[in-house]
Design a protein around this motif. Structure first.
Motif, PDB file in Angstrom:
ATOM      1  N   ALA A   1       0.680  -1.224   0.072  1.00 51.74           N
ATOM      2  CA  ALA A   1      -0.069  -0.185   0.013  1.00 51.74           C
ATOM      3  C   ALA A   1       1.010   1.092  -0.062  1.00 51.74           C
ATOM      4  CB  ALA A   1      -0.884   0.152   1.190  1.00 51.74           C
ATOM      5  N   PRO A   2       0.551   2.171  -0.651  1.00 53.62           N
ATOM      6  CA  PRO A   2       1.354   3.492  -1.064  1.00 53.62           C
ATOM      7  C   PRO A   2       1.080   4.199   0.529  1.00 53.62           C
ATOM      8  CG  PRO A   2      -0.483   3.982  -2.162  1.00 53.62           C
ATOM      9  CD  PRO A   2      -0.628   2.225  -1.630  1.00 53.62           C
ATOM     10  N   ILE A   3       2.041   4.897   0.902  1.00 52.06           N
ATOM     11  CA  ILE A   3       2.045   5.670   2.326  1.00 52.06           C
ATOM     12  C   ILE A   3       2.006   7.085   1.711  1.00 52.06           C
ATOM     13  CG2 ILE A   3       3.281   6.383   4.371  1.00 52.06           C
ATOM     14  CD1 ILE A   3       4.348   3.567   4.459  1.00 52.06           C
ATOM     15  N   LEU A   4       1.024   7.768   2.012  1.00 57.59           N
ATOM     16  CA  LEU A   4       0.995   9.276   1.829  1.00 57.59           C
ATOM     17  C   LEU A   4       1.184  10.277   2.994  1.00 57.59           C
ATOM     18  CD1 LEU A   4      -2.711   8.992   0.217  1.00 57.59           C
ATOM     19  CD2 LEU A   4      -0.762   8.502  -1.048  1.00 57.59           C
ATOM     20  N   ASP A   5       1.147  11.578   2.632  1.00 57.39           N
ATOM     21  CA  ASP A   5       1.368  12.338   3.650  1.00 57.39           C
ATOM     22  C   ASP A   5       0.033  13.159   3.606  1.00 57.39           C
ATOM     23  OD1 ASP A   5       3.965  12.100   4.958  1.00 57.39           O
ATOM     24  OD2 ASP A   5       5.014  13.123   3.057  1.00 57.39           O
TER      25      ASP A   5
ATOM     26  N   VAL B   1      -1.158   5.191   9.206  1.00 58.44           N
ATOM     27  CA  VAL B   1       0.065   4.120   9.312  1.00 58.44           C
ATOM     28  C   VAL B   1      -0.099   3.413  10.829  1.00 58.44           C
ATOM     29  CG1 VAL B   1       1.572   5.103   7.481  1.00 58.44           C
ATOM     30  CG2 VAL B   1       1.679   5.828   9.868  1.00 58.44           C
TER      31      VAL B   1
ATOM     32  N   ASN C   1      -4.734   2.809   0.767  1.00 56.19           N
ATOM     33  CA  ASN C   1      -3.664   3.885   0.793  1.00 56.19           C
ATOM     34  C   ASN C   1      -3.283   4.065   2.585  1.00 56.19           C
ATOM     35  OD1 ASN C   1      -3.980   6.502  -1.683  1.00 56.19           O
ATOM     36  ND2 ASN C   1      -4.022   4.259  -1.924  1.00 56.19           N
ATOM     37  N   LEU C   2      -2.189   4.247   2.592  1.00 52.10           N
ATOM     38  CA  LEU C   2      -2.121   4.777   4.226  1.00 52.10           C
ATOM     39  C   LEU C   2      -1.663   6.172   4.383  1.00 52.10           C
ATOM     40  CD1 LEU C   2       0.363   1.386   4.934  1.00 52.10           C
ATOM     41  CD2 LEU C   2      -2.097   1.667   5.444  1.00 52.10           C
ATOM     42  N   VAL C   3      -1.602   6.673   5.548  1.00 52.03           N
ATOM     43  CA  VAL C   3      -1.356   8.071   5.671  1.00 52.03           C
ATOM     44  C   VAL C   3      -0.441   8.493   7.049  1.00 52.03           C
ATOM     45  CG1 VAL C   3      -3.751   8.573   6.499  1.00 52.03           C
ATOM     46  CG2 VAL C   3      -2.189  10.573   5.668  1.00 52.03           C
ATOM     47  N   ASN C   4       0.641   8.892   6.673  1.00 52.96           N
ATOM     48  CA  ASN C   4       1.174   9.483   7.978  1.00 52.96           C
ATOM     49  C   ASN C   4       0.345  10.454   8.681  1.00 52.96           C
ATOM     50  OD1 ASN C   4       3.951   8.286   8.066  1.00 52.96           O
ATOM     51  ND2 ASN C   4       4.526   9.290   6.111  1.00 52.96           N
TER      52      ASN C   4
ATOM     53  N   ASP D   1      -6.743  13.162   8.864  1.00 51.27           N
ATOM     54  CA  ASP D   1      -6.038  13.330   7.653  1.00 51.27           C
ATOM     55  C   ASP D   1      -6.546  12.598   6.663  1.00 51.27           C
ATOM     56  OD1 ASP D   1      -4.204  15.329   8.616  1.00 51.27           O
ATOM     57  OD2 ASP D   1      -3.489  13.787  10.187  1.00 51.27           O
TER      58      ASP D   1
END
Lengths: 404, 404
Positions: A392-396, B160, B178-181, B186
């Protein structure tokens, strides 16, 4: 009406009988003991319609369970798991009427809860204070938690390779947990020695007679949920084999009660190619299996190189014109993914093996056009995170969603 | 008899109404929409005894659910989870009649399955082909799997830090993950943008009106399982708050149907000290909460710094003379262990918080002598292996068991 119609125990090998009102382990001859019920009396008093309105747990069948008195029941609400149509996977493999009995929807997340609920309840009734057992993980987790609820002390020995989450379940319940660099057979030897040295109750697979009575309820439920019209085939992932033996026992008891006809479903023992002693014995027409050296499979629950009840599993397969089939890890992990994508069910690797086996048996014609097939999923996939690859892509926070 | 008595949707803020036969998201005013049923007609035709013999899933209440036609139901057998006596933990905290509604015994291992089953079924009925949502893990897992079963495409964005197993559940179902920091807030912004750009169905908490209808069934089940005699107190772990809003909505509908009396249980919103916006608002007597900065807790599911439905949660608490209470991570992890040791139930951290809150409210006298209390466990502890410390000796096959 009695609460239970348990009458006595008997040895399926040497036919010696034992009273059921005190603690029993194996027969003198070394065989497991099985529970007998007074089915002739029960037949006159009990009918399917009596089940209406009963609790939706396995205790709805208390007449066919060994606990004499309701106050000894130790329950977390186990049983009456869903029997679900799997039409998309079924049509994918050419089986029009494919069902899944989903044992992931149960306390502790695996079918082991059934054996633990009934086994621990009967142990409590008989005054057991401390038990010990070897496990591939899920049984130890279930027995630890049910023992905690019963106030019984538990010692559990499991291979270091067993699913990690099952360690957490044993630990949080307060059980005495030991790990072993080896297989369940090694854990079994360690438990055997401790049982002797400390006079513990030995709750190993088939070394006490009541775990199987809990497992039996899977067969009772399938029959009831199908309106007492049985499927043509039931596929079961087979390690120690108690589930399959239990289902067979349940169906024979229902025949004796006159609740179902005596043409039983063909029972299929599903094993992994890396540990297939039952399949080998069946292919050779033998009555017992041989120890499978260097066994290994991703379906950890069926990594059992030699089962104490192998002769009972083989009897159930032979008597129902069933078969035994083995599946590679690659096949079963592919099927696990397929079942999730088509049906939304995250099954355990052992459960996935039964779908894989159904596909194989349909391909080679053993399962015929129009037959009704039940695949047993013995536990929830959430207990086996390591079987799923996640990319899975990790986004900001300021990024845009990536939509593949 | 219609299958569903859904009549229309209404806005609880500006009172505008909307038809329920097409896709709806928020009200023009930005508030969530709620479902209305024709309870006056239903009251004349439907009574508690009609439930006997119905399937033991949440669909037994189909008249009070929004799906018009049974063929649109997408089910994995969710609902009718156990309501268990917790007498040993209860006596440990001085609450004689303590019960647990165990939402760990459900597909996907958390109460999120209810919202997903009903939300996805209704989305399917309305022709949705692709949905998107932010999640703290369990909701995304549930919606991914139910969407897979429905043949609906799902895009999921999660922090995440969300429980790892929920990633596996999304991935194996074939969802676009999709993962998010960052936090769920967010993830929500990222989903909001994608929804606009790609015209997706927005399945975010309360941004579609039917997830809450699924959650509502927890209230219906508690009422039925208690024989339509309600408990004095229900404690609920509160993040987005949909479960609590849903239970309140269910109970009011049952009052209108005349199935229960109008003295409702006092509803308690339980939060973590590291994220307690509802508790703060309640302490200040406010109708809405404020964004909670730098939120953090081991009970990841209730790490929601500002809930869209906060005003509905607070209304439910005020109207039932309930309260809101926060618990430290240390307290809830201690209680998780205590519940496992005394009752054999491995609850999730969010569920453990409700037991912790019950203990606190009994100590300070808010829960009185002899009151009946229901603690909601929203999911299985097996989804949170990191909350348990395991210390176990590692043996070699020739070693003796270590018995502490």
């Amino acid at each position: 009406m009695s609460f239970s119609y348990l009458s006595h125990l008997h040895c399926p090998k040497c036919h010696k009988t034992y009273p059921s009102d005190k603690i029993q382990q194996l027969c003198e001859c070394g065989s497991p003991l099985l529970a007998n019920y007074d089915l002739q009396s029960l037949k006159r008093k009990w009918k399917p319609s009596d089940l209406a309105g009963r609790p939706t747990s396995l205790w709805r069948y208390h007449e066919l369970l060994p606990v004499s008195s309701p106050e000894h029941i130790v329950t977390l609400g186990e049983g009456m798991t869903p029997l679900l149509p799997m039409s998309r996977v079924g049509s994918d493999m050419g089986i029009e009427r494919l069902w899944m009995k989903d044992e992931g929807i149960i306390p502790t997340g695996s079918f082991k809860a059934r054996g633990a609920a009934v086994g621990v309840s009967k142990a409590k009734e008989l005054g057991v204070r401390e038990l010990a057992m070897p496990t591939n993980g899920n049984a130890g987790a279930a027995w630890s938690l049910y023992a905690a609820r019963a106030g019984i002390r538990a010692s559990i020995v499991m291979p270091v390779g067993a699913p990690l989450i099952t360690r957490s379940e044993c630990a949080i319940s307060g059980a005495n947990l030991n790990l072993v660099n080896g297989l369940i057979s090694d854990a079994g030897k360690i438990v055997g020695q401790a049982v002797k040295e400390h006079q513990l109750f030995d709750a190993s697979t088939l070394k006490e007679p009541y775990r199987i009575e809990g497992k039996k309820t899977m067969g009772l439920e399938i029959a009831e949920q199908m309106g007492w019209e049985l499927p043509d085939v039931i596929l079961y992932p087979t390690g120690g084999g108690v589930g399959l033996i239990g289902i067979y026992k349940a169906l024979r008891e229902l025949v004796e009660l006159g609740w179902i006809q005596d043409k039983l479903p063909r029972l299929v023992a599903v094993q992994a190619e890396g540990c297939a002693p039952i399949v080998k014995a069946w292919e050779e027409g033998k009555q017992e299996s041989q120890f499978w050296p260097d066994s290994s499979t991703a379906a950890f629950g069926i990594n059992v190189p030699k089962a104490l009840g192998d002769f009972l599993v083989l009897e159930a397969v032979y008597k129902t014109n069933g078969c035994a089939v083995s599946i590679t890890d690659t096949e079963l992990l592919r099927e696990q993914r397929n079942v999730a994508r088509l049906e939304g069910a995250f099954v355990c690797p052992e459960g996935a093996a039964t779908f894989s086996a159904a596909r194989k048996l349909r391909e080679n014609g053993w399962i015929k056009d129009g037959e009704t097939v039940v695949a047993l999923n013995t536990g929830s996939g959430i207990k086996y995170p390591e079987t799923v690859q996640v990319e899975a892509p990790i986004l900001d926070p300021q990024d845009r969603m990536i939509r593949l």
